[in-house]
Design a protein around this motif. Structure first.
Motif, PDB file in Angstrom:
ATOM      1  N   ARG A 156      40.891 -17.053  31.361  1.00  0.00           N
ATOM      2  CA  ARG A 156      40.957 -17.936  32.524  1.00  0.00           C
ATOM      3  C   ARG A 156      40.321 -19.266  32.152  1.00  0.00           C
ATOM      4  NH1 ARG A 156      36.209 -17.077  36.861  1.00  0.00           N
ATOM      5  NH2 ARG A 156      36.861 -19.218  37.215  1.00  0.00           N
ATOM      6  N   GLU A 157      40.591 -20.277  32.964  1.00  0.00           N
ATOM      7  CA  GLU A 157      40.021 -21.597  32.748  1.00  0.00           C
ATOM      8  C   GLU A 157      39.088 -21.934  33.903  1.00  0.00           C
ATOM      9  OE1 GLU A 157      43.211 -24.364  32.055  1.00  0.00           O
ATOM     10  OE2 GLU A 157      44.295 -22.946  30.774  1.00  0.00           O
ATOM     11  N   SER A 158      38.376 -23.055  33.779  1.00  0.00           N
ATOM     12  CA  SER A 158      37.456 -23.471  34.830  1.00  0.00           C
ATOM     13  C   SER A 158      37.297 -24.981  34.791  1.00  0.00           C
ATOM     14  CB  SER A 158      36.092 -22.800  34.652  1.00  0.00           C
ATOM     15  OG  SER A 158      35.147 -23.340  35.560  1.00  0.00           O
ATOM     16  N   SER A 159      37.016 -25.551  35.965  1.00  0.00           N
ATOM     17  CA  SER A 159      36.765 -26.989  36.060  1.00  0.00           C
ATOM     18  C   SER A 159      35.275 -27.309  36.010  1.00  0.00           C
ATOM     19  CB  SER A 159      37.356 -27.534  37.368  1.00  0.00           C
ATOM     20  OG  SER A 159      36.768 -26.884  38.490  1.00  0.00           O
ATOM     21  N   VAL A 160      34.422 -26.289  35.867  1.00  0.00           N
ATOM     22  CA  VAL A 160      32.978 -26.522  35.792  1.00  0.00           C
ATOM     23  C   VAL A 160      32.671 -27.363  34.552  1.00  0.00           C
ATOM     24  CG1 VAL A 160      30.726 -25.423  35.481  1.00  0.00           C
ATOM     25  CG2 VAL A 160      32.400 -24.412  37.032  1.00  0.00           C
ATOM     26  N   PRO A 161      31.899 -28.451  34.696  1.00  0.00           N
ATOM     27  CA  PRO A 161      31.603 -29.308  33.543  1.00  0.00           C
ATOM     28  C   PRO A 161      31.021 -28.524  32.375  1.00  0.00           C
ATOM     29  CG  PRO A 161      30.844 -30.335  35.581  1.00  0.00           C
ATOM     30  CD  PRO A 161      31.268 -28.940  35.939  1.00  0.00           C
ATOM     31  N   TRP A 162      31.510 -28.821  31.200  1.00  0.00           N
ATOM     32  CA  TRP A 162      31.048 -28.217  29.959  1.00  0.00           C
ATOM     33  C   TRP A 162      31.302 -26.712  29.894  1.00  0.00           C
ATOM     34  CZ3 TRP A 162      29.767 -30.901  25.713  1.00  0.00           C
ATOM     35  CH2 TRP A 162      29.534 -32.265  25.878  1.00  0.00           C
ATOM     36  N   SER A 163      32.150 -26.205  30.766  1.00  0.00           N
ATOM     37  CA  SER A 163      32.497 -24.788  30.652  1.00  0.00           C
ATOM     38  C   SER A 163      33.399 -24.582  29.442  1.00  0.00           C
ATOM     39  CB  SER A 163      33.201 -24.295  31.921  1.00  0.00           C
ATOM     40  OG  SER A 163      34.406 -25.010  32.135  1.00  0.00           O
ATOM     41  N   SER A 164      33.317 -23.401  28.869  1.00  0.00           N
ATOM     42  CA  SER A 164      34.122 -23.059  27.698  1.00  0.00           C
ATOM     43  C   SER A 164      35.017 -21.886  28.038  1.00  0.00           C
ATOM     44  CB  SER A 164      33.217 -22.704  26.513  1.00  0.00           C
ATOM     45  OG  SER A 164      32.502 -23.840  26.072  1.00  0.00           O
ATOM     46  N   TRP A 165      36.211 -21.872  27.459  1.00  0.00           N
ATOM     47  CA  TRP A 165      37.131 -20.778  27.738  1.00  0.00           C
ATOM     48  C   TRP A 165      38.143 -20.601  26.614  1.00  0.00           C
ATOM     49  CZ3 TRP A 165      41.659 -23.473  27.858  1.00  0.00           C
ATOM     50  CH2 TRP A 165      41.668 -24.748  28.432  1.00  0.00           C
ATOM     51  N   ALA A 166      38.613 -19.363  26.505  1.00  0.00           N
ATOM     52  CA  ALA A 166      39.708 -19.018  25.595  1.00  0.00           C
ATOM     53  C   ALA A 166      40.678 -18.171  26.399  1.00  0.00           C
ATOM     54  CB  ALA A 166      39.189 -18.243  24.384  1.00  0.00           C
ATOM     55  N   THR A 167      41.913 -18.607  26.467  1.00  0.00           N
ATOM     56  CA  THR A 167      42.879 -17.917  27.306  1.00  0.00           C
ATOM     57  C   THR A 167      44.237 -17.869  26.622  1.00  0.00           C
ATOM     58  OG1 THR A 167      43.796 -17.824  29.553  1.00  0.00           O
ATOM     59  CG2 THR A 167      43.583 -20.002  28.556  1.00  0.00           C
ATOM     60  N   VAL A 168      45.178 -17.242  27.307  1.00  0.00           N
ATOM     61  CA  VAL A 168      46.545 -17.093  26.811  1.00  0.00           C
ATOM     62  C   VAL A 168      47.456 -17.962  27.671  1.00  0.00           C
ATOM     63  CG1 VAL A 168      48.447 -15.450  26.522  1.00  0.00           C
ATOM     64  CG2 VAL A 168      46.110 -14.761  25.962  1.00  0.00           C
ATOM     65  N   ASP A 169      48.481 -18.519  27.069  1.00  0.00           N
ATOM     66  CA  ASP A 169      49.428 -19.352  27.812  1.00  0.00           C
ATOM     67  C   ASP A 169      50.362 -18.454  28.622  1.00  0.00           C
ATOM     68  OD1 ASP A 169      51.057 -21.293  28.827  1.00  0.00           O
ATOM     69  OD2 ASP A 169      51.951 -21.869  26.906  1.00  0.00           O
ATOM     70  N   ASN A 170      49.845 -17.936  29.731  1.00  0.00           N
ATOM     71  CA  ASN A 170      50.621 -17.027  30.572  1.00  0.00           C
ATOM     72  C   ASN A 170      51.848 -17.710  31.166  1.00  0.00           C
ATOM     73  OD1 ASN A 170      48.970 -14.390  30.894  1.00  0.00           O
ATOM     74  ND2 ASN A 170      47.439 -15.993  31.142  1.00  0.00           N
ATOM     75  N   ARG A 171      51.674 -18.942  31.594  1.00  0.00           N
ATOM     76  CA  ARG A 171      52.783 -19.659  32.221  1.00  0.00           C
ATOM     77  C   ARG A 171      53.919 -19.879  31.221  1.00  0.00           C
ATOM     78  NH1 ARG A 171      50.065 -23.238  33.947  1.00  0.00           N
ATOM     79  NH2 ARG A 171      49.993 -22.975  36.197  1.00  0.00           N
ATOM     80  N   GLY A 172      53.577 -20.375  30.039  1.00  0.00           N
ATOM     81  CA  GLY A 172      54.604 -20.627  29.033  1.00  0.00           C
ATOM     82  C   GLY A 172      55.310 -19.359  28.590  1.00  0.00           C
ATOM     83  N   ALA A 173      54.564 -18.258  28.521  1.00  0.00           N
ATOM     84  CA  ALA A 173      55.169 -16.989  28.115  1.00  0.00           C
ATOM     85  C   ALA A 173      56.148 -16.487  29.171  1.00  0.00           C
ATOM     86  CB  ALA A 173      54.076 -15.953  27.874  1.00  0.00           C
ATOM     87  N   ALA A 174      55.806 -16.669  30.449  1.00  0.00           N
ATOM     88  CA  ALA A 174      56.721 -16.257  31.515  1.00  0.00           C
ATOM     89  C   ALA A 174      57.998 -17.088  31.484  1.00  0.00           C
ATOM     90  CB  ALA A 174      56.028 -16.389  32.868  1.00  0.00           C
ATOM     91  N   VAL A 175      57.859 -18.376  31.207  1.00  0.00           N
ATOM     92  CA  VAL A 175      59.039 -19.234  31.074  1.00  0.00           C
ATOM     93  C   VAL A 175      59.949 -18.713  29.965  1.00  0.00           C
ATOM     94  CG1 VAL A 175      59.828 -21.531  30.378  1.00  0.00           C
ATOM     95  CG2 VAL A 175      57.947 -21.310  32.009  1.00  0.00           C
ATOM     96  N   ALA A 176      59.367 -18.349  28.832  1.00  0.00           N
ATOM     97  CA  ALA A 176      60.159 -17.843  27.707  1.00  0.00           C
ATOM     98  C   ALA A 176      60.876 -16.548  28.075  1.00  0.00           C
ATOM     99  CB  ALA A 176      59.255 -17.623  26.496  1.00  0.00           C
ATOM    100  N   ALA A 177      60.215 -15.685  28.844  1.00  0.00           N
ATOM    101  CA  ALA A 177      60.832 -14.419  29.250  1.00  0.00           C
ATOM    102  C   ALA A 177      62.050 -14.668  30.134  1.00  0.00           C
ATOM    103  CB  ALA A 177      59.808 -13.559  29.983  1.00  0.00           C
ATOM    104  N   VAL A 178      61.905 -15.575  31.099  1.00  0.00           N
ATOM    105  CA  VAL A 178      63.025 -15.880  31.992  1.00  0.00           C
ATOM    106  C   VAL A 178      64.163 -16.547  31.224  1.00  0.00           C
ATOM    107  CG1 VAL A 178      63.748 -17.251  33.985  1.00  0.00           C
ATOM    108  CG2 VAL A 178      61.560 -16.033  34.032  1.00  0.00           C
ATOM    109  N   GLU A 179      63.834 -17.464  30.338  1.00  0.00           N
ATOM    110  CA  GLU A 179      64.876 -18.150  29.571  1.00  0.00           C
ATOM    111  C   GLU A 179      65.658 -17.171  28.704  1.00  0.00           C
ATOM    112  OE1 GLU A 179      62.888 -21.313  27.544  1.00  0.00           O
ATOM    113  OE2 GLU A 179      63.056 -22.684  29.259  1.00  0.00           O
ATOM    114  N   HIS A 180      64.989 -16.138  28.224  1.00  0.00           N
ATOM    115  CA  HIS A 180      65.695 -15.114  27.447  1.00  0.00           C
ATOM    116  C   HIS A 180      66.733 -14.409  28.318  1.00  0.00           C
ATOM    117  CE1 HIS A 180      66.473 -11.906  24.617  1.00  0.00           C
ATOM    118  NE2 HIS A 180      66.093 -10.998  25.514  1.00  0.00           N
ATOM    119  N   LEU A 181      66.344 -14.058  29.536  1.00  0.00           N
ATOM    120  CA  LEU A 181      67.281 -13.387  30.437  1.00  0.00           C
ATOM    121  C   LEU A 181      68.433 -14.313  30.827  1.00  0.00           C
ATOM    122  CD1 LEU A 181      64.682 -11.540  32.699  1.00  0.00           C
ATOM    123  CD2 LEU A 181      66.275 -10.472  31.076  1.00  0.00           C
TER     124      LEU A 181
END
Length: 351
Positions: A156-181
């Motif tokens: 997940r991401e956050s808008s808290v100043p100086w917060s750190s995060w590592a996440t997965v591009d869930n949105r982009g992956a869903a787009v790729a799944a739909v485009e395949h179909l």
């Protein structure tokens, strides 16, 4: 009678010196991994505060940063959960390599939020936190930051100043799944979603809607079914959608477990996958290769994200990384046998 003044501790020294507790720890233990400027700042703060380290303080200073916490959500099937397994495995690999202790903490959604607040903001017990629980909102993260507790967010991401995060591009992956179909000829595509208060589930739905809109494809409200990552609920909702007329010819499930529910629903109605219904999942859980036919799905690099988050936190505790971590890792589609072009004549039919 005046109240006695609480003796200063290493956290007070770190705050006054403008350095991390790790730096104070190294000064107390005579480490050479401290710049002269930082060493002098710590010594001045100790003198100003009247701080007198004893053996217990030295042990505390040297031990907390060798322990970190991993906060995970608690749910009924968590110990068979691909999500939990991948995160623990990724974090565990790094702490093992770095000779660090790991404390697992599972937070039930029904637990009092004050308990979570006390645990996350308590000084001295842990060096920092890897937080993989969406229940920790930005307001609480701000309190953790103000308490001087290092943390990094996972998936997940956050808008808290100086917060750190590592996440997965869930949105982009869903787009790729739909485009395949869509590339196979599907225009009537439904989706099974997770709990939308969770960022990954919400982002996958956003990606689904974005891809459908980009192709000018309509999505009836009844074809967006919230199933909370539950197999049985996904099966029930899929049966409902397949009985509509017209019915969807393809389903994007936001988890492989829900995709398995879609398989069960299709079978109960006498439909074959992929001849009568195409299905794409998300996770590349072990179940994806066990389903028949094997499931086309999105493989998300949760272990990689967990390793990146944990490595950053440990580096930060050792003062080797002054910049926040902001990593969004790409996921990719694994094509197997659960998708095919829609059959002519099926597009408008209900069951």
């Amino acid at each position: 009678m005046a109240a006695s003044r609480t003796p200063p501790n290493i956290f007070d020294v770190a705050r006054l010196a403008g350095v991390s507790k790790s730096t104070v720890s190294r000064v107390l233990n005579g480490s050479d991994r401290v710049s002269e400027a930082s060493r002098q700042a710590v010594l001045r703060a100790m003198e100003e505060l009247g701080f007198r380290p004893n053996s217990a303080a030295r042990r505390l200073a040297g031990s907390a940063d060798r322990r970190i916490g991993l906060l995970l959500p608690f749910f009924g099937s968590m110990f068979s959960s691909f999500y939990v397994y991948e995160i623990i495995r990724g974090v565990g690999q790094v702490v093992s390599e770095r000779d660090t202790e790991l404390l697992l903490h599972f937070q039930h959604e029904d637990r009092n939020g004050d308990d979570l607040r006390r645990r996350l903001t308590a000084n001295g017990a842990l060096g920092g936190w890897v937080i993989a629980d969406e229940m920790v909102d930005d307001a609480l993260l701000e309190e953790v930051r103000e308490a001087g507790i290092p943390f990094v967010l996972l998936n997940r991401e956050s808008s808290v100043p100086w917060s750190s995060w590592a996440t997965v591009d869930n949105r982009g992956a869903a787009v790729a799944a739909v485009e395949h179909l869509v590339s196979l000829g599907h225009t009537r595509i439904a989706t099974l979603t997770g709990p939308l208060h969770q960022p990954p589930a919400r982002e996958r739905l956003e990606g689904f809607r974005e891809a459908m809109a980009a192709r000018g494809l309509q999505v009836p409200d009844s074809w967006v079914a919230r199933c909370d990552f539950q197999r049985q609920l996904a099966a029930e909702e899929t049966v409902r959608m397949l009985r509509e007329s017209p019915r969807p010819t393809a389903i994007f499930a936001a988890s492989d477990l829900m995709a398995a529910g879609a398989y069960e629903a299709a079978s109960s109605l006498g439909l074959r996958i992929p001849e009568d219904l195409s299905v794409v999942g998300f996770d590349d859980d072990c179940i994806a290769a066990q389903l028949l036919p094997r499931l086309t799905t999105v493989r998300q690099p949760l272990q990689d994200a967990a390793r990146a988050a944990t490595s950053w936190l440990l580096d930060h505790l050792e003062d080797r990384n002054g910049q926040p971590l902001r990593v969004r890792l790409p996921a990719f589609l694994v094509e197997r046998e659960s998708c095919a072009p829609p059959r002519l004549g099926d597009v408008g039919k209900g069951i």
